[in-house]
Design a protein around this motif. Sequence first.
Motif, PDB file in Angstrom:
ATOM      1  N   ALA A  97       0.840  -1.208   0.000  1.00  0.00           N
ATOM      2  CA  ALA A  97       0.000   0.000   0.000  1.00  0.00           C
ATOM      3  C   ALA A  97       0.873   1.254   0.000  1.00  0.00           C
ATOM      4  O   ALA A  97       0.598   2.209  -0.743  1.00  0.00           O
ATOM      5  CB  ALA A  97      -0.932  -0.009   1.205  1.00  0.00           C
ATOM      6  N   ASN A  98       1.916   1.243   0.817  1.00  0.00           N
ATOM      7  CA  ASN A  98       2.829   2.391   0.860  1.00  0.00           C
ATOM      8  C   ASN A  98       3.477   2.638  -0.501  1.00  0.00           C
ATOM      9  O   ASN A  98       3.568   3.773  -0.969  1.00  0.00           O
ATOM     10  CB  ASN A  98       3.929   2.171   1.901  1.00  0.00           C
ATOM     11  CG  ASN A  98       3.398   2.093   3.326  1.00  0.00           C
ATOM     12  OD1 ASN A  98       2.299   2.544   3.619  1.00  0.00           O
ATOM     13  ND2 ASN A  98       4.185   1.517   4.216  1.00  0.00           N
ATOM     14  N   LEU A 100       2.456   1.608  -3.537  1.00  0.00           N
ATOM     15  CA  LEU A 100       1.496   1.988  -4.573  1.00  0.00           C
ATOM     16  C   LEU A 100       1.213   3.487  -4.566  1.00  0.00           C
ATOM     17  O   LEU A 100       0.931   4.079  -5.606  1.00  0.00           O
ATOM     18  CB  LEU A 100       0.182   1.215  -4.396  1.00  0.00           C
ATOM     19  CG  LEU A 100       0.178  -0.235  -4.893  1.00  0.00           C
ATOM     20  CD1 LEU A 100      -1.058  -0.960  -4.400  1.00  0.00           C
ATOM     21  CD2 LEU A 100       0.270  -0.308  -6.405  1.00  0.00           C
ATOM     22  N   TYR A 101       1.291   4.090  -3.383  1.00  0.00           N
ATOM     23  CA  TYR A 101       0.954   5.510  -3.273  1.00  0.00           C
ATOM     24  C   TYR A 101       2.164   6.420  -3.092  1.00  0.00           C
ATOM     25  O   TYR A 101       1.999   7.607  -2.824  1.00  0.00           O
ATOM     26  CB  TYR A 101      -0.084   5.710  -2.166  1.00  0.00           C
ATOM     27  CG  TYR A 101      -1.426   5.181  -2.613  1.00  0.00           C
ATOM     28  CD1 TYR A 101      -2.227   5.920  -3.481  1.00  0.00           C
ATOM     29  CD2 TYR A 101      -1.849   3.909  -2.245  1.00  0.00           C
ATOM     30  CE1 TYR A 101      -3.428   5.416  -3.946  1.00  0.00           C
ATOM     31  CE2 TYR A 101      -3.052   3.400  -2.702  1.00  0.00           C
ATOM     32  CZ  TYR A 101      -3.839   4.163  -3.551  1.00  0.00           C
ATOM     33  OH  TYR A 101      -5.023   3.662  -4.027  1.00  0.00           O
ATOM     34  N   THR A 102       3.387   5.888  -3.260  1.00  0.00           N
ATOM     35  CA  THR A 102       4.530   6.792  -3.249  1.00  0.00           C
ATOM     36  C   THR A 102       4.372   7.771  -4.412  1.00  0.00           C
ATOM     37  O   THR A 102       3.998   7.384  -5.514  1.00  0.00           O
ATOM     38  CB  THR A 102       5.879   6.051  -3.400  1.00  0.00           C
ATOM     39  OG1 THR A 102       5.835   5.209  -4.549  1.00  0.00           O
ATOM     40  CG2 THR A 102       6.212   5.232  -2.175  1.00  0.00           C
ATOM     41  N   TRP A 104       2.213  10.324  -4.288  1.00  0.00           N
ATOM     42  CA  TRP A 104       0.865  10.934  -4.297  1.00  0.00           C
ATOM     43  C   TRP A 104       0.905  12.415  -3.940  1.00  0.00           C
ATOM     44  O   TRP A 104       0.110  13.207  -4.454  1.00  0.00           O
ATOM     45  CB  TRP A 104      -0.088  10.193  -3.347  1.00  0.00           C
ATOM     46  CG  TRP A 104       0.226  10.406  -1.892  1.00  0.00           C
ATOM     47  CD1 TRP A 104       1.037   9.662  -1.114  1.00  0.00           C
ATOM     48  CD2 TRP A 104      -0.252  11.462  -1.061  1.00  0.00           C
ATOM     49  NE1 TRP A 104       1.124  10.170   0.158  1.00  0.00           N
ATOM     50  CE2 TRP A 104       0.326  11.283   0.217  1.00  0.00           C
ATOM     51  CE3 TRP A 104      -1.103  12.554  -1.250  1.00  0.00           C
ATOM     52  CZ2 TRP A 104       0.083  12.140   1.287  1.00  0.00           C
ATOM     53  CZ3 TRP A 104      -1.346  13.402  -0.180  1.00  0.00           C
ATOM     54  CH2 TRP A 104      -0.763  13.197   1.069  1.00  0.00           C
ATOM     55  N   GLU A 105       1.867  12.811  -3.083  1.00  0.00           N
ATOM     56  CA  GLU A 105       1.939  14.212  -2.661  1.00  0.00           C
ATOM     57  C   GLU A 105       2.282  15.143  -3.827  1.00  0.00           C
ATOM     58  O   GLU A 105       1.950  16.327  -3.807  1.00  0.00           O
ATOM     59  CB  GLU A 105       2.945  14.391  -1.508  1.00  0.00           C
ATOM     60  CG  GLU A 105       4.388  14.038  -1.829  1.00  0.00           C
ATOM     61  CD  GLU A 105       4.702  12.550  -1.884  1.00  0.00           C
ATOM     62  OE1 GLU A 105       5.787  12.220  -2.378  1.00  0.00           O
ATOM     63  OE2 GLU A 105       3.885  11.719  -1.451  1.00  0.00           O
ATOM     64  N   PRO A 109       1.117   9.299  -8.048  1.00  0.00           N
ATOM     65  CA  PRO A 109       1.346   8.058  -7.298  1.00  0.00           C
ATOM     66  C   PRO A 109       1.746   6.913  -8.221  1.00  0.00           C
ATOM     67  O   PRO A 109       1.359   6.881  -9.392  1.00  0.00           O
ATOM     68  CB  PRO A 109      -0.006   7.786  -6.637  1.00  0.00           C
ATOM     69  CG  PRO A 109      -1.004   8.470  -7.509  1.00  0.00           C
ATOM     70  CD  PRO A 109      -0.296   9.676  -8.067  1.00  0.00           C
ATOM     71  N   CYS A 110       2.517   6.007  -7.687  1.00  0.00           N
ATOM     72  CA  CYS A 110       2.994   4.853  -8.451  1.00  0.00           C
ATOM     73  C   CYS A 110       1.835   4.094  -9.090  1.00  0.00           C
ATOM     74  O   CYS A 110       1.949   3.626 -10.218  1.00  0.00           O
ATOM     75  CB  CYS A 110       3.799   3.938  -7.516  1.00  0.00           C
ATOM     76  SG  CYS A 110       4.473   2.479  -8.328  1.00  0.00           S
ATOM     77  N   ILE A 111       0.724   3.981  -8.373  1.00  0.00           N
ATOM     78  CA  ILE A 111      -0.421   3.208  -8.862  1.00  0.00           C
ATOM     79  C   ILE A 111      -0.920   3.717 -10.218  1.00  0.00           C
ATOM     80  O   ILE A 111      -1.501   2.959 -10.994  1.00  0.00           O
ATOM     81  CB  ILE A 111      -1.565   3.201  -7.812  1.00  0.00           C
ATOM     82  CG1 ILE A 111      -2.588   2.098  -8.124  1.00  0.00           C
ATOM     83  CG2 ILE A 111      -2.233   4.561  -7.680  1.00  0.00           C
ATOM     84  CD1 ILE A 111      -3.581   1.840  -7.013  1.00  0.00           C
ATOM     85  N   GLU A 155      -8.941   1.021  -7.672  1.00  0.00           N
ATOM     86  CA  GLU A 155      -7.654   0.972  -6.977  1.00  0.00           C
ATOM     87  C   GLU A 155      -7.573  -0.231  -6.029  1.00  0.00           C
ATOM     88  O   GLU A 155      -6.508  -0.830  -5.875  1.00  0.00           O
ATOM     89  CB  GLU A 155      -7.392   2.278  -6.228  1.00  0.00           C
ATOM     90  CG  GLU A 155      -7.086   3.421  -7.179  1.00  0.00           C
ATOM     91  CD  GLU A 155      -6.757   4.721  -6.469  1.00  0.00           C
ATOM     92  OE1 GLU A 155      -6.787   4.765  -5.225  1.00  0.00           O
ATOM     93  OE2 GLU A 155      -6.461   5.705  -7.172  1.00  0.00           O
ATOM     94  N   TYR A 159      -4.801  -3.203  -6.172  1.00  0.00           N
ATOM     95  CA  TYR A 159      -4.094  -3.673  -4.971  1.00  0.00           C
ATOM     96  C   TYR A 159      -4.231  -5.191  -4.832  1.00  0.00           C
ATOM     97  O   TYR A 159      -3.252  -5.900  -4.601  1.00  0.00           O
ATOM     98  CB  TYR A 159      -4.653  -2.961  -3.733  1.00  0.00           C
ATOM     99  CG  TYR A 159      -4.030  -3.418  -2.444  1.00  0.00           C
ATOM    100  CD1 TYR A 159      -2.851  -2.835  -1.983  1.00  0.00           C
ATOM    101  CD2 TYR A 159      -4.611  -4.432  -1.684  1.00  0.00           C
ATOM    102  CE1 TYR A 159      -2.272  -3.256  -0.803  1.00  0.00           C
ATOM    103  CE2 TYR A 159      -4.041  -4.852  -0.511  1.00  0.00           C
ATOM    104  CZ  TYR A 159      -2.867  -4.258  -0.069  1.00  0.00           C
ATOM    105  OH  TYR A 159      -2.290  -4.686   1.083  1.00  0.00           O
TER     106      TYR A 159
END
Length: 197
Positions: A97-98, A100-102, A104-105, A109-111, A155, A159
């Motif tokens: 989860a961490n 996938l969303y690196t 996002w800021e 995001p990776c996802i 999403e 996942y």
Amino acid sequence: MVRGKLTFISGGVRSGKSSYAEKLLVHEAQKNAARLVYIASGVATDSEMQARIEHHKSDRSTHNWTTLEQPVELEKVLPSIQPGDYVLWDCLTTWLANELYTGWESGKPCIGQSGCMQRKETQLYTTIDALLSQAAHLVIVSNEVLDELPSEYAETEIYSKWIGRIHQALVSKADTAIEMDYGIPIIWKNDRQEVTQ
């Protein structure tokens, strides 16, 4: 050095998998006078997660665990692993989860990036192999989330796809695969030595 043993433990939330994994490694490390290493992927994003992290820390306090906080980029723990260590990584699902969303800021995001998770997956397997070249025993804990009904959220389905794919790959690599159900370990695969309960 001989490749370390790999144990994969999955199960539902609060099924007893972390406690079982800790006891397994404590027993082996004490028998071999070796170091215990805990790789923590959890991030305290709310009060419930903070309480769970504190509970896990309390469970480990009676033994001399070396804790490495590594929510993403698991490969960064490699310089801290010593030959013969007994290593617990808790947990794969939080790490995924961490990862996938690196980004996002920054709105990326990776996802949502083509090829991003494929690169992270490849790096994960390379890191697991490197850990096994040092550790006497690596235990990976993960949550079993694939028993749930399909989600209406795209999403969540992404996942689920990734966790299922990674679970299959790691069980294929593992010497032992265990599913925790109501605190009872169900051993699905055991290619090396007996599992201590």
